[in-house]
Enzyme design. Structure first.
Site, PDB file in Angstrom:
ATOM      1  N   ASP A   1       0.856  -1.193   0.000  1.00  0.00           N
ATOM      2  CA  ASP A   1       0.000   0.000   0.000  1.00  0.00           C
ATOM      3  C   ASP A   1       0.892   1.243   0.000  1.00  0.00           C
ATOM      4  OD1 ASP A   1      -2.472   1.509   0.189  1.00  0.00           O
ATOM      5  OD2 ASP A   1      -1.932   1.949   2.253  1.00  0.00           O
ATOM      6  N   SER A   2       0.267   2.393  -0.264  1.00  0.00           N
ATOM      7  CA  SER A   2       1.017   3.650  -0.218  1.00  0.00           C
ATOM      8  C   SER A   2       1.405   4.020   1.211  1.00  0.00           C
ATOM      9  CB  SER A   2       0.163   4.765  -0.818  1.00  0.00           C
ATOM     10  OG  SER A   2      -1.017   4.911  -0.059  1.00  0.00           O
TER      11      SER A   2
ATOM     12  N   GLU B   1      -2.929   9.118   8.004  1.00  0.00           N
ATOM     13  CA  GLU B   1      -1.470   8.915   8.091  1.00  0.00           C
ATOM     14  C   GLU B   1      -0.865   9.753   9.220  1.00  0.00           C
ATOM     15  OE1 GLU B   1       0.896   7.033   6.292  1.00  0.00           O
ATOM     16  OE2 GLU B   1      -0.683   5.953   5.223  1.00  0.00           O
TER      17      GLU B   1
ATOM     18  N   CYS C   1     -11.109   2.659  -0.327  1.00  0.00           N
ATOM     19  CA  CYS C   1      -9.709   3.006  -0.059  1.00  0.00           C
ATOM     20  C   CYS C   1      -9.366   2.246   1.205  1.00  0.00           C
ATOM     21  CB  CYS C   1      -9.559   4.507   0.163  1.00  0.00           C
ATOM     22  SG  CYS C   1      -7.931   4.959   0.832  1.00  0.00           S
TER      23      CYS C   1
ATOM     24  N   HIS D   1      -7.350   2.721   3.473  1.00  0.00           N
ATOM     25  CA  HIS D   1      -7.137   3.512   4.694  1.00  0.00           C
ATOM     26  C   HIS D   1      -8.446   3.706   5.474  1.00  0.00           C
ATOM     27  CE1 HIS D   1      -3.271   4.697   2.963  1.00  0.00           C
ATOM     28  NE2 HIS D   1      -2.972   5.355   4.065  1.00  0.00           N
TER      29      HIS D   1
HETATM   30  N1  DGL Z   1      -4.946   2.954   0.671  1.00  0.00           N
HETATM   31  C1  DGL Z   1      -4.897   3.628  -0.599  1.00  0.00           C
HETATM   32  C2  DGL Z   1      -6.143   3.253  -1.425  1.00  0.00           C
HETATM   33  O1  DGL Z   1      -6.727   2.248  -1.134  1.00  0.00           O
HETATM   34  C3  DGL Z   1      -4.689   5.076  -0.377  1.00  0.00           C
HETATM   35  C4  DGL Z   1      -4.282   5.810  -1.560  1.00  0.00           C
HETATM   36  C5  DGL Z   1      -3.491   7.051  -1.336  1.00  0.00           C
HETATM   37  O2  DGL Z   1      -2.304   6.934  -1.001  1.00  0.00           O
HETATM   38  O3  DGL Z   1      -4.018   8.136  -1.606  1.00  0.00           O
HETATM   39  O4  DGL Z   1      -6.537   3.905  -2.340  1.00  0.00           O
END
Ligand code: DGL
Length: 264
Positions: free
Chosen positions: A9-10, A151, A184, A186
């Site tokens: 993930d990011s 975050e 998402c 997150h």
């Molecule tokens: N968890 C990522 C998603 O599902 C977040 C994306 C982001 O970094 O903006 O889209």
């Protein structure tokens, strides 16, 4: 097969999927990569998202993972096809599992998807859901402030969380949907507050559980399941030092996590 499952993930969002994989597949080892240096992905171009995701996936594959989960809707929307064509290791995204979960859940055929700007604009959920059931109407809502808020652990402040949610979600509670997809990875960290906002008549769902089930199915199909006696320690890698990552990961996974910082 004893190799780990790679989860990408990011940032911290994919931990919501990793936790579900740990729960459903306790014999498996996870190597997690959080690209905190480049987070958020949701405001980036498709080319940038592909480049960053590819770098992280290559890192995990070089570490010997037997399967990769793109535990990021944005990366799945932008890069899944590209990466599946490029690598032989099976790569699973979270959008298809999330779409299937939404189809199971809706009774009035009206679904709202909350996601990053990239995911909402890509209409990836609309496409996946329509492929299976074209009677379902899908609305998309971009929530660009959610990922930076999560975050930075902004969600520890109850009042700030409530305000952010009502400012961002606006009048989406009057669309007439009975199902809201957290599109998402997150967002499950805000799940309780989002549920509160929508009230009892709207189901709020996330793709984590379904994605973990898909991992299990693919492992079964490819005969790649791990035997219990070979279980190794999970490992967590991040692209830049981040105390928040360790703190959120430790809380979310209920154990002490000290992620390894790596340059990729
Ligand atoms: N968890 C990522 C998603 O599902 C977040 C994306 C982001 O970094 O903006 O889209």
């Amino acid at each position: 097969m004893n190799n780990a499952i790679g989860v990408f993930d990011s940032g911290v969002g994919g931990l919501t999927v990793a936790r579900e994989i740990m729960r459903q597949l306790p014999n498996e080892t996870i190597y997690y990569f959080g690209d905190v240096k480049n987070c958020p992905y949701g405001d980036k171009t498709k080319e940038e998202i592909i480049k960053n995701t590819d770098r992280a996936v290559k890192f995990l594959i070089d570490k010997g993972v037997k399967l990769v989960v793109l535990a990021c809707n944005t990366a799945t929307a932008a890069a899944l096809d590209y990466l599946q064509n490029k690598y032989e290791v099976p790569i699973i995204g979270v959008v298809q599992p999330g779409a299937r979960r939404a189809i199971q859940a809706t009774e009035n055929n009206k679904v709202l998807v909350l996601g990053t700007k990239f995911t909402a604009n890509s209409k990836v959920y609309d496409i996946e859901i329509e492929n299976i059931n074209s009677d379902i109407i899908v609305f998309d809502k971009a929530c660009p402030a959610f990922v930076p808020f999560i975050e930075s652990e902004g969600n520890l402040d109850k009042e700030a969380t409530k305000n952010l949610i009502s400012d961002t979600l606006g009048n989406t509670n009057t669309l007439g949907v009975d199902t809201v997809v957290l599109g998402c990875t997150h967002y499950p960290i805000l799940k309780k507050d989002i549920e509160e906002y929508y009230g009892n008549n709207i189901k709020v769902i996330s793709s984590g559980r379904e994605a973990a089930r898909e991992v299990s199915t693919v492992l079964g199909y490819t005969k790649l399941h791990q035997k219990k006696f070979n279980k190794k320690e999970h490992r967590f890698f991040i692209s830049q030092k981040s105390d928040n990552f360790d703190s959120i990961a430790s809380k979310w996974l209920k154990k002490d996590i000290n992620a390894e910082v790596v340059e990729i």
